[in-house]
Design a protein around this motif. Structure first.
Motif, mmCIF file in Angstrom:
data_model
loop_
_atom_site.group_PDB
_atom_site.id
_atom_site.type_symbol
_atom_site.label_atom_id
_atom_site.label_comp_id
_atom_site.label_asym_id
_atom_site.label_seq_id
_atom_site.Cartn_x
_atom_site.Cartn_y
_atom_site.Cartn_z
ATOM 1 N N ILE A 238 1.983 5.134 0.609
ATOM 2 C CA ILE A 238 1.665 6.224 1.538
ATOM 3 C C ILE A 238 1.507 7.482 0.702
ATOM 4 O O ILE A 238 2.501 7.983 0.152
ATOM 5 C CB ILE A 238 2.803 6.514 2.547
ATOM 6 C CG1 ILE A 238 3.395 5.233 3.101
ATOM 7 C CG2 ILE A 238 2.315 7.435 3.650
ATOM 8 C CD1 ILE A 238 4.585 5.490 4.019
ATOM 9 N N GLU B 244 0.846 -1.184 0.000
ATOM 10 C CA GLU B 244 0.000 0.000 0.000
ATOM 11 C C GLU B 244 0.887 1.241 0.000
ATOM 12 O O GLU B 244 1.848 1.325 0.760
ATOM 13 C CB GLU B 244 -0.885 0.015 1.258
ATOM 14 C CG GLU B 244 -1.949 -1.068 1.301
ATOM 15 C CD GLU B 244 -1.425 -2.442 1.707
ATOM 16 O OE1 GLU B 244 -0.190 -2.600 1.850
ATOM 17 O OE2 GLU B 244 -2.236 -3.362 1.863
ATOM 18 N N TRP C 288 -1.264 4.290 7.036
ATOM 19 C CA TRP C 288 -0.351 3.305 6.435
ATOM 20 C C TRP C 288 0.179 2.353 7.513
ATOM 21 O O TRP C 288 0.206 1.136 7.311
ATOM 22 C CB TRP C 288 0.790 4.042 5.732
ATOM 23 C CG TRP C 288 1.749 3.119 5.062
ATOM 24 C CD1 TRP C 288 1.591 2.514 3.844
ATOM 25 C CD2 TRP C 288 3.012 2.686 5.570
ATOM 26 N NE1 TRP C 288 2.687 1.732 3.564
ATOM 27 C CE2 TRP C 288 3.585 1.819 4.615
ATOM 28 C CE3 TRP C 288 3.721 2.953 6.741
ATOM 29 C CZ2 TRP C 288 4.822 1.216 4.790
ATOM 30 C CZ3 TRP C 288 4.958 2.354 6.912
ATOM 31 C CH2 TRP C 288 5.496 1.498 5.948
ATOM 32 N N ASN D 50 -0.736 -1.853 7.815
ATOM 33 C CA ASN D 50 0.225 -2.933 8.087
ATOM 34 C C ASN D 50 -0.150 -3.683 9.354
ATOM 35 O O ASN D 50 0.016 -4.906 9.432
ATOM 36 C CB ASN D 50 1.637 -2.371 8.188
ATOM 37 C CG ASN D 50 2.158 -1.972 6.819
ATOM 38 O OD1 ASN D 50 2.338 -2.811 5.956
ATOM 39 N ND2 ASN D 50 2.354 -0.686 6.601
ATOM 40 N N THR E 219 -4.609 6.806 1.108
ATOM 41 C CA THR E 219 -4.104 5.823 2.080
ATOM 42 C C THR E 219 -5.090 5.668 3.229
ATOM 43 O O THR E 219 -5.386 4.556 3.684
ATOM 44 C CB THR E 219 -2.720 6.242 2.623
ATOM 45 O OG1 THR E 219 -1.873 6.565 1.524
ATOM 46 C CG2 THR E 219 -2.090 5.129 3.434
#
Ligand code: PLP
Length: 393
Positions: free
Chosen positions: A28, A26, A249, A253, A63
């Motif tokens: 940022i 992904e 972000w 995770n 994001t």
């Protein structure tokens, strides 16, 4: 969001938005603004921004939107709005909905800052709040009136791990048309199906299990598109409580491993709670996963797990509790929870220090009470650390 994916698939893939580069991780989007191709495009976007059109990061960011879509899918709500902290989410969910003259019923056992909003802030703006013992459905029945606009509670309370029956309270609240707002932090989105059980709005401090490594403050408000976009979002985006893209972000995770982490932590917590209960220097253990917990059956029905937190009383009061804390070598003395690192907290002198003594007694916050947030370390190592520290207590 209706892909029929199981939780672990959702947590890895849901909501991903890829740029023209097709990046795997992904991205940022560390930008507060977005450039328009033309003045006409800018004008059109301010009239109505489509799903992948952004204006300003306080309103939304790619994001942040990935994080919102992923957590809404996890929670089973239509939508979510990401906030700067858990308290921004609690304040936003309540304040965006309520007006002067409204009535709220709330559980009394609350995180300190939640209590401040309900006891202090809402009253200043003419909202009446009635407090009840959250575990007692009779008290909810008596307190809720046809004028009640919302009910608020933590599904598992801090620090003594008392459960509120979500289904039971929701039934009472919905009979008068009140909105059920649940702070679900201790239960985690892995163990709780609060929306299925009747919650209308679920708020999280994502600072806790969702970040999972104690890095960033964040929060989220989950609910219907109508509530999230028409009620909560206008309030949040104009008053400044939006999540930063960098935090989103980090949390994306965190979500990827949330299921694995919560289950591993809860497995260790169950093992540790069982061992603590048999230890002569422990006067009492409160862990919803133990049959001795007064609401064990409700915990199993509502969460299917005892969760990742344990509250226990060291025999010998404050001095013994302090000797125990000071002898720990793996568990850290701190006040976050849901972290990969095991954290021990002494609520009476830290998180709940300001409560008057009679309220501490009423809430079960005794001088010997320790709140343990079980982390990802080896459970055997943790048990050895706790046992050695108890010997020193
Ligand atoms: C931590 C916490 C909050 C507040 O979250 P922040 O991210 O610290 O603002 C609210 N409710 C509960 C139950 C919490 O544990």
């Amino acid at each position: 969001m209706t892909k029929n994916w199981k939780t672990r698939t959702t947590l890895v893939h849901e909501g991903i938005r890829r740029s023209q580069y097709g990046e795997m991780a992904e991205a940022i989007f560390l930008t507060q603004g977005f450039a328009y191709d033309s003045a006409e495009q800018a004008e059109a976007r301010f009239i109505k921004a489509e799903a992948d059109e952004f204006i300003y990061a306080r309103y939304g960011n790619p994001t942040t939107r990935m994080f919102e879509d992923r957590i809404a899918a996890l929670e089973g709500t239509e939508d979510a709005f990401a906030t700067a902290s858990g308290m921004a989410a609690v304040n936003g969910a309540l304040t965006s909905l309520l007006r002067a003259g409204d009535h709220v019923v709330s559980a009394r056992a609350l995180f300190g800052s939640c209590l401040y909003i309900l006891e202090d802030v809402l009253g200043r703006f003419g909202v009446k709040v009635t407090f009840v013992d959250g575990h007692d459905l009779d008290q909810w029945r008596k307190a809720v009136t046809p004028g009640t606009k919302a009910v608020f509670f933590e599904s598992v309370s801090n620090p003594t791990l008392t459960l509120v029956d979500i289904r039971g309270v929701a039934e009472i609240a919905h009979a008068v048309g009140a909105t059920v707002i649940v702070d679900n932090v201790f239960a985690t989105p892995i163990f709780s199906r609060a929306v299925e059980q009747g919650a209308d709005v679920v708020v999280y401090s994502t600072t806790k299990h969702i970040d999972g490594q104690g890095r960033a403050l964040g929060g989220v408000i989950c609910g219907t598109t109508e509530f999230v976009r028409k009620v909560a979002e206008p309030y949040m985006k104009h008053t400044g409580g939006s999540m930063s893209p960098l935090t989103a972000w980090l949390h994306l995770n965190g979500l990827a491993t949330l299921d694995l982490r919560c289950r591993a932590m809860a497995d260790s917590a169950a093992r540790i709670a069982t061992a603590l209960e048999a230890h002569p220097k422990v006067a009492k253990v409160l862990y919803p996963g133990l049959p001795s917990h007064p609401q064990h059956d409700l915990a199993m029905a509502q969460m299917g797990s005892g969760g990742t937190l344990i509250a226990f009383e060291v025999a010998g009061g404050k001095d013994a509790a302090f000797r125990f804390l000071n002898a720990l070598t793996i568990a850290c003395i701190s006040n976050n929870l849901g972290d990969a690192k095991t954290i021990a907290t002494h609520p009476a002198t830290t998180t709940h220090q300001r409560l008057p003594d009679d309220q501490k007694v009423a809430l079960g916050i005794s001088p010997g009470l320790i709140r343990l947030s079980v982390g990802l370390e080896d459970a055997g190592d943790l048990l050895a650390d706790l046992t050695a520290a108890l010997a020193a207590a």
